[in-house]
Design an enzyme around this catalytic site. Structure first.
Site, PDB file in Angstrom:
ATOM      1  CG  ASP A  41      -0.092   7.840  -5.166  1.00  0.00           C
ATOM      2  OD1 ASP A  41      -1.087   7.781  -4.767  1.00  0.00           O
ATOM      3  OD2 ASP A  41       0.404   9.105  -4.243  1.00  0.00           O
ATOM      4  CG  HIS A 188       3.498   3.787  -3.768  1.00  0.00           C
ATOM      5  ND1 HIS A 188       3.613   3.846  -3.219  1.00  0.00           N
ATOM      6  CD2 HIS A 188       3.632   5.422  -4.562  1.00  0.00           C
ATOM      7  CE1 HIS A 188       4.365   5.462  -2.505  1.00  0.00           C
ATOM      8  NE2 HIS A 188       3.912   5.952  -3.460  1.00  0.00           N
TER       9      HIS A 188
HETATM   10 ZN    ZN Z   1       4.289   9.089  -6.485  1.00  0.00          ZN
END
Ligand code: ZN
Length: 455
Positions: A41, A188
């Site tokens: 992400d 992430h």
């Molecule tokens: Zn996010």
């Protein structure tokens, strides 16, 4: 991003693991423990994402990138590269907004802007989205559906955005894997600690494989599973042209999403009105889509000529899909003729009137060049100074086959008892097809009989 990301914790606990539903048919042995889908992400990040793509590609591990629209706009090349290498690019809003706090228009707007940014980067957007911080409610779900997207949360959250070491991230992920359940891992590539996530990835892959897990994509429902792209082929057309093999019919094969592995489909041409070897060069081969590609063009060479022809057709038939779904198996290729119709002329004729009975005279009908089509010509006689007592009236339709350039039309001239000078009648084209009229009328002159009695 810290404050919002803390909410991830909360939502990670809410996400319920779902059973994998038999999507791993052929991969049972390699995936004895189950499937793992990695998701990243908040990127793209120029410092982390390219290296991450290399780490995943070299280990043949698929992944889904939930990208932030404004970051895509700032680094479109990374997204295009990720897509070309077979990774899926999904929607994570334009500015990482908390969707539950936005108005309806804003929710739709941020998702649409992100989708456009992905398209602008040259990547086909996935149908999946992930709400920032996992924040979603019934209203937002409805809006997400209106935009045509499916929300995806996660099953495993190692909290890699905290200041964790790579080994800590690796062991948290491996420790959370559960056999035969959905293992969607939240990681992430666009936050401060992402270099440690990058460093953790090789260990996660090695460790999961050692435990009998395999890596898969997210399917359309957002679950780990094999994604089988749909291949389609469109109809196409080309203008024939005159000069040998210069022209091509270009059939375009497209996938509804880029492949993450090598896929292929067999294509071959099949005659319709166009004939292989005569009108075009036959094709029979296997088209391969390398990982990340979603478009291939199959050229078919056309043989041009100067004949006026009807439009000709051939079919491209697809078969033997490997790693692809094939709903439509054929496409039509039309070779449009660009040659003009030939010109038609009727030639005048002369005949000497017979002394008795009748004599035959022919009007010659010519084309100025051969045609590839049948030419139809209807003709009829019309009186001049000669009338019904001088010739047999005629109304007739003649057909010239392809390639023919001349045709005779016989007419009967009758003997006449009255002394005469030269008389004439005409033959005229009353209708025609596949031909241009250059001279549509012929004059037939009847000379007085040679042995006319002296006066
Ligand atoms: Zn996010």
């Amino acid at each position: 991003m810290r404050r919002g990301l803390a909410a991830v914790l909360m939502c990670g606990a809410v996400a319920t693991p779902t059973l994998v539903t038999g999507s791993a048919e052929s991969a049972v042995r390699a995936c004895a423990s189950g499937q793992v889908a990695l998701t990243f992400d908040d990127g793209p990040s120029p410092s982390v994402t390219p290296k991450l793509l290399d780490a995943l590609s070299s280990r043949r591990v698929p992944a889904t990138f939930f990208v932030v629209g404004q970051r895509v706009a700032a680094a479109p090349g990374i997204v295009r590269d990720a897509s070309r290498r077979g990774f899926s690019i999904a929607n994570h809003t334009y500015r990482h907004e908390q969707l539950t706090r936005l108005g309806d228009d804003q929710v739709r707007g941020t998702l649409r802007m992100t989708r456009q940014a992905i398209k602008n980067a040259g990547a086909p957007p996935s149908s999946l989205m992930r709400p920032p911080y996992g924040l979603i409610d019934a209203r937002v779900r409805g809006l997400v559906a209106q935009v045509g997207l499916t929300p995806v949360l996660w099953d495993i959250d190692p909290q890699d955005w905290r200041r964790r070491s790579s080994s800590e991230i690796t062991s948290r992920v491996l420790g959370a894997l559960r056999r035969n359940t959905s293992n969607v891992v939240l990681l992430h590539d666009g936050v401060g600690n992402s270099p440690n996530t990058l460093a953790a990835v090789p260990g996660i892959i090695r460790g999961a494989r050692a435990r009998g897990y395999c890596f898969t994509e997210l399917n359309d429902a957002g679950k780990p599973g094999r994604v089988v792209p749909v291949v389609r082929v469109g109809d196409t057309r080309v203008v024939e042209g005159d000069e040998g093999d210069r022209h091509r019919l270009a059939f375009t094969l497209t996938l509804d999403r880029p492949t993450s592995r090598r896929t292929s489909v067999r294509v071959r041409t099949v005659d319709r009105s166009a004939v292989a070897g005569q009108d075009y060069a036959a094709v029979d081969r296997v088209v391969r889509f390398p990982a990340g590609s979603s478009r291939q063009v199959v050229p078919v060479r056309i043989r041009g000529d100067a004949l006026d022809e009807i439009n000709e057709r051939l079919v491209l038939r697809l078969s033997e899909p490997a790693g692809l779904r094939l709903p439509d198996k054929v496409a039509v290729g039309t070779i449009r003729d660009d040659d003009e119709a030939p010109g038609l002329r009727l030639a005048d004729a002369d005949i000497v009137e017979p002394l008795a009975g009748s004599a035959q005279v022919s009007v010659v009908l010519t084309l100025n060049r051969p045609s590839g089509r049948w030419v139809r010509v209807s003709v009829a006689t019309a009186d001049g100074t000669a009338g019904e007592s001088d010739y047999t009236p005629l109304q007739r339709t003649v057909w010239l086959p392809p390639g023919a350039t001349a045709r005779e039309i016989p007419l009967a001239v009758l003997a006449d008892t009255e002394p005469e000078s030269v008389e004439y009648f005409t033959l005229q084209v009353t209708s025609s097809r596949n031909v241009a009229l250059l001279r549509g009328s012929a004059t037939i002159s009847i000379q007085p009989p040679l042995a006319s009695p002296p006066e």
